[in-house]
Design an enzyme around this catalytic site. Structure first.
Site, PDB file in Angstrom:
ATOM      1  N   SER A  65      52.827  29.655  39.537  1.00  0.00           N
ATOM      2  CA  SER A  65      52.566  29.520  38.108  1.00  0.00           C
ATOM      3  C   SER A  65      51.788  30.717  37.569  1.00  0.00           C
ATOM      4  O   SER A  65      51.649  30.871  36.362  1.00  0.00           O
ATOM      5  CB  SER A  65      51.833  28.212  37.807  1.00  0.00           C
ATOM      6  OG  SER A  65      50.587  28.168  38.459  1.00  0.00           O
ATOM      7  N   ASP A  82      46.087  42.880  45.827  1.00  0.00           N
ATOM      8  CA  ASP A  82      44.940  42.595  44.965  1.00  0.00           C
ATOM      9  C   ASP A  82      45.204  43.216  43.600  1.00  0.00           C
ATOM     10  O   ASP A  82      45.682  44.339  43.507  1.00  0.00           O
ATOM     11  CB  ASP A  82      43.660  43.184  45.580  1.00  0.00           C
ATOM     12  CG  ASP A  82      42.409  42.647  44.928  1.00  0.00           C
ATOM     13  OD1 ASP A  82      42.231  42.855  43.709  1.00  0.00           O
ATOM     14  OD2 ASP A  82      41.605  42.024  45.636  1.00  0.00           O
ATOM     15  N   ASN A 138      34.378  37.410  51.878  1.00  0.00           N
ATOM     16  CA  ASN A 138      33.166  37.158  51.099  1.00  0.00           C
ATOM     17  C   ASN A 138      32.859  35.664  51.163  1.00  0.00           C
ATOM     18  O   ASN A 138      33.768  34.843  51.095  1.00  0.00           O
ATOM     19  CB  ASN A 138      33.358  37.591  49.649  1.00  0.00           C
ATOM     20  CG  ASN A 138      33.670  39.069  49.527  1.00  0.00           C
ATOM     21  OD1 ASN A 138      33.172  39.889  50.290  1.00  0.00           O
ATOM     22  ND2 ASN A 138      34.508  39.408  48.567  1.00  0.00           N
ATOM     23  N   ALA A 144      29.214  37.630  47.250  1.00  0.00           N
ATOM     24  CA  ALA A 144      30.057  38.027  46.116  1.00  0.00           C
ATOM     25  C   ALA A 144      31.431  37.368  46.158  1.00  0.00           C
ATOM     26  O   ALA A 144      32.433  37.970  45.797  1.00  0.00           O
ATOM     27  CB  ALA A 144      30.168  39.547  46.010  1.00  0.00           C
ATOM     28  N   SER A 146      34.060  35.362  44.496  1.00  0.00           N
ATOM     29  CA  SER A 146      34.337  34.996  43.102  1.00  0.00           C
ATOM     30  C   SER A 146      35.437  33.957  42.970  1.00  0.00           C
ATOM     31  O   SER A 146      35.588  33.349  41.909  1.00  0.00           O
ATOM     32  CB  SER A 146      34.687  36.240  42.284  1.00  0.00           C
ATOM     33  OG  SER A 146      35.797  36.904  42.827  1.00  0.00           O
ATOM     34  N   VAL A 147      36.225  33.735  44.035  1.00  0.00           N
ATOM     35  CA  VAL A 147      37.256  32.690  44.037  1.00  0.00           C
ATOM     36  C   VAL A 147      36.974  31.800  45.239  1.00  0.00           C
ATOM     37  O   VAL A 147      36.964  32.280  46.379  1.00  0.00           O
ATOM     38  CB  VAL A 147      38.681  33.282  44.122  1.00  0.00           C
ATOM     39  CG1 VAL A 147      39.722  32.167  44.165  1.00  0.00           C
ATOM     40  CG2 VAL A 147      38.957  34.228  42.956  1.00  0.00           C
ATOM     41  N   HIS A 151      39.811  33.746  51.450  1.00  0.00           N
ATOM     42  CA  HIS A 151      40.752  34.860  51.407  1.00  0.00           C
ATOM     43  C   HIS A 151      40.200  36.037  52.192  1.00  0.00           C
ATOM     44  O   HIS A 151      39.001  36.278  52.199  1.00  0.00           O
ATOM     45  CB  HIS A 151      41.107  35.262  49.969  1.00  0.00           C
ATOM     46  CG  HIS A 151      39.939  35.541  49.079  1.00  0.00           C
ATOM     47  ND1 HIS A 151      39.103  34.553  48.592  1.00  0.00           N
ATOM     48  CD2 HIS A 151      39.471  36.704  48.559  1.00  0.00           C
ATOM     49  CE1 HIS A 151      38.182  35.102  47.820  1.00  0.00           C
ATOM     50  NE2 HIS A 151      38.372  36.416  47.788  1.00  0.00           N
ATOM     51  N   HIS A 153      40.319  40.029  52.510  1.00  0.00           N
ATOM     52  CA  HIS A 153      40.678  41.298  51.882  1.00  0.00           C
ATOM     53  C   HIS A 153      41.024  42.266  53.013  1.00  0.00           C
ATOM     54  O   HIS A 153      40.263  42.384  53.972  1.00  0.00           O
ATOM     55  CB  HIS A 153      39.489  41.895  51.120  1.00  0.00           C
ATOM     56  CG  HIS A 153      39.063  41.140  49.923  1.00  0.00           C
ATOM     57  ND1 HIS A 153      39.486  41.470  48.656  1.00  0.00           N
ATOM     58  CD2 HIS A 153      38.228  40.079  49.780  1.00  0.00           C
ATOM     59  CE1 HIS A 153      38.931  40.634  47.788  1.00  0.00           C
ATOM     60  NE2 HIS A 153      38.161  39.788  48.446  1.00  0.00           N
TER      61      HIS A 153
END
Length: 165
Positions: A65, A82, A138, A144, A146-147, A151, A153
């Site tokens: 979505s 990203d 993170n 830090a 943020s979601v 995940h 990176h």
């Protein structure tokens, strides 16, 4: 060379039925400064438990979505670029089953966590990161994050500095 390797890996994974390739929806955007991510992490942490029950941007990417440049997908995880890359190569590896934080995993997550790392390594190879790369997770406000959907990176394509934070 890297593109040829990526195509070869993709064909191999597709032959084993572990890959759905090629959904490309959005090109990667430009990077953001560190303060922007820290600010987002502080806002996400302040939102608390209420926000953790809402679908995250990553859940929406899994559901298709929200568009993303998807590099790899199997039954356990999704890999995509990203949208605010911090290195020439910057992609995320996320589990399809939402786990809010690495600090909240249990022994039942052992196999999934190993799978995420193996996929990260294979994708780094496919992206041509032969000279090395960094894997970052993170966790929480001070990390830090943020979601609040676990995940990894994967960053590379240039010499990365140390210390990172």
């Amino acid at each position: 060379m890297a593109a040829m390797l990526a195509r070869g890996l993709a064909r191999g994974w597709a032959a084993r039925g572990t890959l759905r390739v090629g959904q490309r929806c959005v090109a990667a955007g430009s990077g953001q400064d560190q303060r922007g991510e820290v600010g987002k992490a502080q806002q996400a942490a302040a939102a608390g438990e209420e926000a953790s029950r809402q679908p995250t941007i990553f859940s929406k990417i899994i559901a298709r979505s929200v568009p993303a440049t998807i590099l790899y997908e199997d039954d356990k995880c999704l890999v995509f670029r990203d949208v605010a890359p911090q290195a020439p190569v910057h992609f995320l590896v996320i589990p399809k089953r939402p786990i809010p934080r690495i600090s909240r995993v249990g022994t039942q997550d052992t196999e999934l966590l190993g799978h995420l790392l193996v996929v990260a390594a294979r994708m780094a190879q496919a992206e041509g990161l032969d000279n090395g790369y960094r894997v970052v997770i993170n966790d929480g406000k001070h990390g830090a994050q943020s979601v609040y959907h676990l995940h990894l990176h994967v960053l590379g394509g240039r010499q990365l500095g140390w210390p990172p934070g």
